[in-house]
Design a protein around this motif. Structure first.
Motif, short mmCIF file in Angstrom:
data_model
loop_
_atom_site.label_atom_id
_atom_site.label_comp_id
_atom_site.label_asym_id
_atom_site.label_seq_id
_atom_site.Cartn_x
_atom_site.Cartn_y
_atom_site.Cartn_z
N LEU A 6 4.97 8.61 4.86
CA LEU A 6 5.06 8.69 3.40
C LEU A 6 6.37 8.13 2.89
O LEU A 6 6.42 7.51 1.82
CB LEU A 6 4.89 10.13 2.93
CG LEU A 6 3.52 10.77 3.19
CD1 LEU A 6 3.53 12.23 2.73
CD2 LEU A 6 2.41 10.00 2.50
N ALA A 9 -1.18 9.03 -4.10
CA ALA A 9 -2.31 9.90 -3.75
C ALA A 9 -1.80 11.29 -3.40
O ALA A 9 -1.90 11.76 -2.27
CB ALA A 9 -3.10 9.30 -2.59
N THR A 10 -1.23 11.97 -4.36
CA THR A 10 -0.61 13.27 -4.11
C THR A 10 -1.68 14.32 -3.79
O THR A 10 -2.85 14.18 -4.18
CB THR A 10 0.20 13.73 -5.33
OG1 THR A 10 -0.70 14.02 -6.40
CG2 THR A 10 1.19 12.65 -5.75
N GLU A 63 0.81 -1.22 0.00
CA GLU A 63 0.00 0.00 0.00
C GLU A 63 0.84 1.27 0.00
O GLU A 63 0.30 2.38 -0.13
CB GLU A 63 -0.96 0.01 1.20
CG GLU A 63 -0.29 -0.02 2.56
CD GLU A 63 -0.14 -1.43 3.11
OE1 GLU A 63 -0.04 -1.56 4.34
OE2 GLU A 63 -0.15 -2.38 2.30
N GLY A 123 3.02 17.28 0.17
CA GLY A 123 2.80 15.92 0.63
C GLY A 123 3.02 15.83 2.13
O GLY A 123 4.09 16.17 2.63
N LEU A 153 -0.24 4.95 -1.33
CA LEU A 153 -0.15 6.12 -0.47
C LEU A 153 0.62 7.24 -1.17
O LEU A 153 0.19 8.41 -1.18
CB LEU A 153 0.53 5.74 0.84
CG LEU A 153 0.69 6.84 1.89
CD1 LEU A 153 -0.67 7.26 2.43
CD2 LEU A 153 1.58 6.35 3.04
N GLN A 154 1.75 6.90 -1.76
CA GLN A 154 2.58 7.93 -2.38
C GLN A 154 1.96 8.46 -3.67
O GLN A 154 2.21 9.61 -4.06
CB GLN A 154 3.98 7.38 -2.66
CG GLN A 154 4.79 7.14 -1.38
CD GLN A 154 6.23 6.79 -1.67
OE1 GLN A 154 6.61 6.45 -2.78
NE2 GLN A 154 7.07 6.88 -0.64
N HIS A 160 -6.17 15.04 4.44
CA HIS A 160 -5.49 14.24 3.41
C HIS A 160 -4.08 13.86 3.83
O HIS A 160 -3.36 14.67 4.43
CB HIS A 160 -5.43 15.05 2.11
CG HIS A 160 -4.71 14.36 0.99
ND1 HIS A 160 -3.34 14.43 0.84
CD2 HIS A 160 -5.17 13.58 -0.03
CE1 HIS A 160 -2.98 13.73 -0.23
NE2 HIS A 160 -4.08 13.21 -0.78
N GLY A 162 -0.96 11.85 1.74
CA GLY A 162 -0.52 11.14 0.55
C GLY A 162 0.56 11.91 -0.17
O GLY A 162 0.86 13.06 0.15
#
Length: 759
Positions: free
Chosen positions: A488, A409-410, A402, A609, A406-407, A620, A622
């Protein structure tokens, strides 16, 4: 035979069932204990191994990764240390014959169960680590993490933790000069209460924990031993360890230790006088694992064996068993090794301070730690197998699948404020958010200036204390970690934590010198968590090598999770720095000298991020964290220290969570002075105000020094931009073409959040 299990009885009853699983031991660990001893352990031995082989004491899941420290510590870095990893606390030489010792540790789970005592005894324990090195404790810091700020349980835990830290530290007369308060849902049910302490001594007064010299006496001094704290570092929860303090109607006490700061205060003064008298050969505090730890570690680090008569230990509960006495984590206790001819002098000093002191054993020429109870041998073990040769697990670790999700989902597509009204509203929302609001509600409960040596403290970037009254030599310290950045990218996120703590120390005018750490993670049995941990250790070790500052020690805290939900990986990094003269420190708040220039040092990029803006406004998480450039951080620190030394900087504040907007608001409110900010017309105002790019500091420079300072930056290749001016006659912060924000409106937003939540 008596009712007490002895070594002889253990030899003759090899098949007797024992509660090793209930005490937290694995089946292979119990089998290994039997192999070491050539028999089953006694109840007392089983208790010792269970606490000393716990995750907290043995580092059994983490020590396979410590090779990163060794591989990345150069001889030049080692030369800065007088004591390092493996000692009670790290010690560094700061010049002029002075040495400073410092360390940070965790007291997380106890602080959730019993917030006041958990936090208070966390302070007490780290202070005793400093005493054990021969130093006078001078200041504490407290990096804290809690669940959602508006959650009912946070309202139970946070006030108790803050009261415990303040109550214990204030009674000891130790200023609290820094730390953090961070809120995130992942800490719900598992807050992080880390405590750091700084102490100082003359270099020749350094003491280490070892028991040498056959015939030397083992002296236990401080508080009596009770039933509190049993199971504090392991899972000593069997009925074997039940009882109450009165000795009547025995019942199980909570596993959280109970602290008495007044007892600790006299213990400090007593210990320091014993050091001055030169009558201590070796010393060890009693913290996690109590006497089990102190006796086994002293003997293991010595040159022989040790004999201890457990029935000589002063107790405050009736009917305690040897296992209970050895496992108790009652606070305010120390163990010293003393030459026979110095015992009377040792006792005389203890009587002067009204500190209970008892001879409980001696150093022997044997190989084992032998403990007796009313004449019967209840422990006969090789001390290294207890203290230093515990289990070593090669836990599997793997980058979670995952992580890519995760990364990817900027935050790039999140709606951004663009109009002046939207930007103004965002500033007010951000500065009032729990993670960015003023911490005054917390820090006002701590005495920040007791002893008269504090020269910087919260809300400054770093705390600073004077060490030498004559020369003004001092030290600064800061702790930092952004758990979202580490989530992250554990490697980069940990280096960002190091960079921020390093930068915060330099922002006060001190030269960063050494590092301590408290690595807080979820379950080591989760390969994803172990991947986070391995990457964090590697990132910190390699980052320290690039900066040229050594890791002197620290702490690992695993199993920080509620059910299947692990906390944000939180490797708290503490950096210690030295300053030749604290009178040249750089304050955080801007002053009232008209026309001072505000210069932004470093480069601003579109990096959101893991940012506070994405978290507060959009909930948020990501993307990837900001870039880290440690060579640039080192250059920035050099220029800040030079600016401090040469009187070129009148105020400075680093840019981190919340970006430039947060930084200028805090500088104006702390200094109670207006300012005008002029943004770069070629860059998006939103990015300029809220980006969390690393390696940046906002400085105020007198007009008379502006040319000299900017020429220094230019010559060294450090980017800078004039971004504003101090306006003492104004009662507002003006951001040109964006908003004019009255200081009173900003103060109401910034200072009102925590009192509204917790008063």
């Amino acid at each position: 035979m008596t009712t007490l299990d002895t070594v002889k009885h253990a030899e003759s009853t090899p098949d007797l069932e024992q509660p090793w699983a209930e005490l937290g031991l694995k089946d292979d660990e119990y089998a290994r204990i039997r192999e070491i001893l050539g028999r089953r352990p006694t109840d007392a031995e089983l208790a010792m191994y269970s606490v000393m082989w716990s995750e907290h004491c043995s580092y059994k899941s983490s020590k396979v990764h410590w090779h990163y420290w060794k591989e990345n510590t150069t001889e030049e870095m080692r030369a800065k240390m007088l004591a390092g990893i493996g000692e009670n606390a790290g010690v560094v030489d700061i010049g002029d014959g002075w040495a400073v010792t410092f360390k940070v540790e965790s007291h997380n789970h106890p602080s959730y169960v019993e917030p006041y005592q958990g936090a208070a005894t966390g302070v007490g324990g780290i202070v005793r680590d400093i005493i054990a090195m021969g130093a006078r404790p001078l200041a504490v810091l407290d990096p804290l993490r809690f669940g959602a700020a508006d959650h009912p349980d946070t309202k139970r835990v946070l006030p108790g933790v803050v009261a415990g830290i303040g109550g214990y530290g204030n009674c000891l007369g130790l200023p609290n000069i820094g730390g953090e308060v961070v809120f995130d849902d992942t800490y719900q049910g598992n807050p992080l209460v880390n405590a750091m302490c700084i102490g100082a001594m003359r270099s020749e007064d350094l003491h280490l924990a070892h028991a040498t010299g056959v015939g030397n006496k083992v002296m236990l001094f401080g508080a009596r031993t009770g039933l509190d704290g049993i199971g504090g570092v392991s899972v000593l929860a069997s009925e074997t360890f039940s009882g109450d303090e009165s000795g009547t109607g025995r019942k199980k006490l909570p596993s959280v230790q109970v602290g008495d700061p007044f007892t600790e205060k006299v213990l400090i003064e007593c210990s320091l006088e014993l050091f001055r008298e030169g009558i201590v050969v070796g010393i060890q505090d009693l913290g996690g694992a109590g006497l089990s730890c102190a006796t086994s570690e002293l003997a293991s680090a010595g040159d022989g064996g040790m004999r201890v008569e457990l029935d000589q230990v002063p107790l405050r509960a009736e009917g305690m068993t040897p296992a209970e006495i050895l496992s108790s984590e009652s606070q305010e206790r120390m163990c010293a090794v003393v030459k026979p001819e110095d015992v009377e002098a040792f006792l005389r000093v203890c009587r002067k301070w009204d500190v209970i002191a008892t001879e409980i054993g001696e150093v022997t020429d044997g190989d084992n730690l032998v403990i007796t109870w009313h004449g019967e041998t209840v422990v006969d073990v090789p001390p290294r197998t207890v203290a230093h040769e515990g289990p070593e697990y090669h836990r599997p670790f793997a980058r979670p699948t995952e992580q890519d999700v995760l990364q990817s989902a900027t935050p790039d597509l999140l709606p951004r404020p663009s109009t002046p009204d939207e930007l103004r509203e965002t500033i007010l929302t951000m500065i009032a958010s729990p993670n960015l609001a003023s911490r005054e509600w917390v820090t006002q409960q701590y005495d920040r200036y007791v002893r008269g040596g504090t020269v910087l403290s919260q809300p400054c970037d770093s705390g600073m204390i004077r060490i030498d009254e004559e020369t003004g030599r001092g030290v600064a310290a800061a702790t930092d970690c952004n758990g979202r950045f580490v989530k992250l990218d554990p490697y980069t996120g940990t280096q960002l934590a190091l960079a921020e703590a390093y930068r915060n120390v330099a922002t006060g005018g001190a030269t960063p010198l050494a590092v301590t750490n408290c690595l807080n993670f979820g379950s080591p049995e989760d390969p994803g968590v172990m991947w986070q941990f391995e990457q964090a250790v590697k990132g910190l070790a390699e980052g320290c090598r690039e900066l040229g500052i050594p890791v002197t020690g620290g702490n690992v805290s695993f199993y920080n999770q509620t059910g299947d939900t692990a906390i944000l990986p939180t490797p708290v990094v503490g950096v210690l720095g030295v300053i030749d003269d604290v009178r040249r420190r750089i304050p955080t708040g801007i002053g009232n000298e008209a026309g001072e220039s505000l210069l932004l040092l470093g480069e601003t990029r579109d990096e959101f991020g893991g940012s506070e803006w994405a978290h507060v406004v959009h909930g948020h998480l990501g993307g990837t964290p900001p870039q880290v450039d440690l060579a640039r951080e080192k250059l920035l620190a050099d220029i800040l220290v030079a600016g401090s030394r040469d009187g070129m900087i009148s105020a400075a504040h680093d840019l981190s969570e919340g970006g430039l907007a947060q930084t200028i608001v805090e500088m104006a409110l702390i200094g109670q002075t207006g300012a005008r900010l002029v943004l770069d017309p070629d860059m998006d105002p939103f990015v300029q105000l809220f980006s969390e790019s690393a390696g940046r500091v906002l400085v105020a420079v007198p007009r008379s020094e502006e040319l000299r300072f900017t020429e220094l930056c230019g010559a060294r290749g450090l980017p800078w931009r004039k971004t504003g001016v101090v306006v003492p006659e104004s009662d507002a912060l003006e951001i040109q073409d964006v908003a004019t924000l009255p200081l009173e409106e900003l103060r109401t937003a910034w200072e009102g959040t925590l009192p509204a939540l917790f008063d």
